[in-house]
Scaffold this motif. Structure first.
Motif, short mmCIF file in Angstrom:
data_model
loop_
_atom_site.label_atom_id
_atom_site.label_comp_id
_atom_site.label_asym_id
_atom_site.label_seq_id
_atom_site.Cartn_x
_atom_site.Cartn_y
_atom_site.Cartn_z
N LEU A 78 0.71 -1.05 0.00
CA LEU A 78 0.00 0.05 0.20
C LEU A 78 0.79 1.29 -0.04
O LEU A 78 0.60 2.26 -0.73
CB LEU A 78 -0.89 0.05 1.09
N THR A 79 2.02 1.31 0.84
CA THR A 79 2.71 2.47 0.78
C THR A 79 3.51 2.68 -0.36
O THR A 79 3.77 3.74 -0.89
CB THR A 79 3.90 2.29 1.72
N PHE A 80 3.91 1.64 -1.18
CA PHE A 80 4.49 1.77 -2.55
C PHE A 80 3.69 2.31 -3.63
O PHE A 80 3.90 3.08 -4.30
CB PHE A 80 5.17 0.38 -2.95
N ILE A 81 2.43 1.72 -3.44
CA ILE A 81 1.59 2.26 -4.45
C ILE A 81 1.05 3.64 -3.99
O ILE A 81 1.02 4.54 -5.22
CB ILE A 81 0.08 1.34 -4.42
N PHE A 82 1.02 4.23 -2.94
CA PHE A 82 0.58 5.52 -2.73
C PHE A 82 1.69 6.34 -3.04
O PHE A 82 1.52 7.19 -3.69
CB PHE A 82 0.70 5.63 -1.00
N CYS A 83 3.07 6.00 -2.88
CA CYS A 83 4.30 6.77 -3.27
C CYS A 83 4.43 6.77 -4.61
O CYS A 83 4.61 7.81 -5.15
CB CYS A 83 5.49 6.39 -2.58
N LEU A 84 4.00 5.66 -5.38
CA LEU A 84 4.15 5.82 -6.95
C LEU A 84 3.25 6.75 -7.32
O LEU A 84 3.34 7.51 -8.38
CB LEU A 84 3.91 4.17 -7.36
N VAL A 85 1.98 6.65 -7.04
CA VAL A 85 0.92 7.37 -7.65
C VAL A 85 1.12 8.95 -7.11
O VAL A 85 0.95 9.75 -7.98
CB VAL A 85 -0.64 7.14 -7.27
N VAL A 138 10.09 8.04 -5.24
CA VAL A 138 9.38 6.77 -5.06
C VAL A 138 9.85 5.81 -3.93
O VAL A 138 9.44 5.26 -3.13
CB VAL A 138 8.75 6.11 -6.30
N VAL A 139 11.07 5.15 -4.24
CA VAL A 139 11.77 4.26 -3.52
C VAL A 139 12.09 4.86 -2.31
O VAL A 139 11.84 4.24 -1.24
CB VAL A 139 12.92 3.75 -4.71
N GLY A 140 12.81 5.92 -2.14
CA GLY A 140 13.10 6.45 -0.82
C GLY A 140 12.08 6.93 -0.07
O GLY A 140 12.21 6.52 1.21
N SER A 141 11.20 7.36 -0.56
CA SER A 141 10.22 7.94 0.37
C SER A 141 9.21 6.62 0.79
O SER A 141 8.84 6.59 1.86
CB SER A 141 8.92 8.86 -0.47
#
Length: 155
Positions: free
Chosen positions: A110-117, A136-139
């Motif tokens: 969920l966090t990766f999808i959130f940061c990606l979007v 995206v990756v760092g955040s």
């Protein structure tokens, strides 16, 4: 608790820029911890509202609200995938209830999808795709570290 997290995000975490591209986006934690029996429409409404509040105070018009609304749609679906079929209807999402592995996996997705979007909408182009990828990756990593830290102290 929500007000404290929103204030912390606006006053502290929005000013943290590690390597000039990594920013913790801790408010996604609230979308992750909605209980199983919470109405889906209410999850969407809460996620959208949190996103609008973050947009208003972070000068990111529509970015946080769109990202949080997507997470609000995906959270109940992912939660059902990680829970056993015979799990209680009133189960609360936490590392102690789901188990460390399942909570880490669900939170990471969920966090990766959130940061990606979030960073895709914020950049609105892939002109500087290395900066976008670092953001995206760092955040995602920094946000997950903070989420797991808060989860350790949560009762």
């Amino acid at each position: 608790m929500l007000i404290a997290f929103c204030l912390a995000q606006v006053l502290v975490f929005n000013r943290v820029h590690v390597f000039n591209c990594v920013t913790p986006l801790l408010y996604v934690y609230f979308a992750i911890i909605f209980p199983r029996n919470y109405p889906k429409w209410a999850i969407l409404l809460w996620c959208f509202t949190i996103g609008v509040i973050m947009d208003a105070f972070s000068n990111t018009p529509g970015v946080a609200s769109a990202s949080m609304t997507l997470i609000g749609v995906l959270q109940p679906i992912l939660l059902e995938l990680f829970l056993p079929r015979d799990a209680d209807e009133k189960i609360k999402v936490s590392a102690s209830v789901l188990g460390i592995g399942k909570f880490v996996t669900m939170s990471s997705i969920l966090t990766f999808i959130f940061c990606l979007v979030f960073f895709t909408l914020e950049a609105f182009s892939f002109f500087d795709w290395i900066y976008w990828l670092e953001s995206v990756v760092g955040s995602t990593i920094l946000t997950l570290i903070l989420i797991f830290t808060f989860e350790c102290f949560r009762k």
